[in-house]
Design a protein around this motif. Structure first.
Motif, PDB file in Angstrom:
ATOM      1  N   ALA A  67       0.728  -1.315   0.090  1.00  0.00           N
ATOM      2  CA  ALA A  67      -0.107  -0.031  -0.107  1.00  0.00           C
ATOM      3  C   ALA A  67       0.910   1.192   0.006  1.00  0.00           C
ATOM      4  O   ALA A  67       0.629   1.998  -0.872  1.00  0.00           O
ATOM      5  N   TRP A  79       2.425   1.500  -3.445  1.00  0.00           N
ATOM      6  CA  TRP A  79       1.195   1.852  -4.387  1.00  0.00           C
ATOM      7  C   TRP A  79       0.853   3.261  -4.417  1.00  0.00           C
ATOM      8  O   TRP A  79       0.855   3.956  -5.459  1.00  0.00           O
ATOM      9  N   ALA A  80       0.595   3.727  -3.040  1.00  0.00           N
ATOM     10  CA  ALA A  80      -0.111   5.054  -3.325  1.00  0.00           C
ATOM     11  C   ALA A  80       1.006   6.310  -2.789  1.00  0.00           C
ATOM     12  O   ALA A  80       0.741   7.183  -3.039  1.00  0.00           O
ATOM     13  N   LEU A 134      -9.439   8.847  -3.626  1.00  0.00           N
ATOM     14  CA  LEU A 134      -8.949   7.443  -3.542  1.00  0.00           C
ATOM     15  C   LEU A 134      -9.697   6.628  -4.795  1.00  0.00           C
ATOM     16  O   LEU A 134      -9.146   5.878  -5.604  1.00  0.00           O
ATOM     17  N   ARG A 135     -11.072   6.752  -4.871  1.00  0.00           N
ATOM     18  CA  ARG A 135     -11.833   6.250  -6.015  1.00  0.00           C
ATOM     19  C   ARG A 135     -11.068   6.535  -7.435  1.00  0.00           C
ATOM     20  O   ARG A 135     -10.843   5.631  -8.209  1.00  0.00           O
ATOM     21  N   CYS A 191      -7.830   4.835  -7.713  1.00  0.00           N
ATOM     22  CA  CYS A 191      -7.914   3.336  -8.019  1.00  0.00           C
ATOM     23  C   CYS A 191      -8.193   3.231  -9.426  1.00  0.00           C
ATOM     24  O   CYS A 191      -7.799   2.175 -10.058  1.00  0.00           O
ATOM     25  N   SER A 197      -5.489   3.742 -11.362  1.00  0.00           N
ATOM     26  CA  SER A 197      -4.485   2.918 -11.326  1.00  0.00           C
ATOM     27  C   SER A 197      -4.700   1.552 -11.871  1.00  0.00           C
ATOM     28  O   SER A 197      -3.671   0.792 -12.370  1.00  0.00           O
ATOM     29  N   GLY A 198      -5.842   1.447 -11.743  1.00  0.00           N
ATOM     30  CA  GLY A 198      -6.363   0.006 -12.701  1.00  0.00           C
ATOM     31  C   GLY A 198      -6.035   0.326 -14.074  1.00  0.00           C
ATOM     32  O   GLY A 198      -5.418  -0.772 -14.662  1.00  0.00           O
TER      33      GLY A 198
END
Length: 121
Positions: free
Chosen positions: A11, A14-15, A104-105, A108, A111-112
């Motif tokens: 995490a 990633w972030a 965050l959404r 994500c 990032s996806g």
């Protein structure tokens, strides 16, 4: 801390700041702390009684949150706090958390897309 967990380290990687960056994170800095705290709490909750934080984590209101002002509607806030100083604080914190969740959404989702493009390249 997060470094003690494989998922926590992932995490953070990633972030957090991307390699070769000037320290700018992939997730806005003002939302990174909320994200990492949530990850840490979920990891400690999953560890159950093996966690050094088990007693604290068990005391958190995971399901019974109706008594928490952050879960109240704006009408409930007005009715229960009637414009008192805490009402403004709760409203400000709610705006902050709504922005963090939206950030965050979006992070994500992007990032996806990046991960999929890396896999198909």
């Amino acid at each position: 801390g997060l470094q003690e967990h494989v998922a926590g380290r992932a995490a953070l990687a990633w972030a957090g700041p991307s390699k070769g960056s000037s320290g700018a994170g992939r997730l806005p800095a003002e939302h990174l702390e909320v994200f990492l705290l949530a990850v840490l709490l979920l990891l400690e909750r999953k560890a159950g009684s093996a966690s050094a934080w088990a007693e604290y984590v068990a005391s958190l209101p995971w399901n019974d949150v109706d008594h928490l002002p952050l879960t109240w509607t704006l009408d409930q806030l007005e009715e229960r706090l009637s414009g008192a100083a805490p009402q403004r604080g709760v409203e400000a914190k709610r705006r902050e958390l709504v922005a963090a969740v939206a950030s965050l959404r979006a992070f994500c989702a992007s990032s996806g897309k990046e991960a999929r493009s890396e896999l198909t390249a």
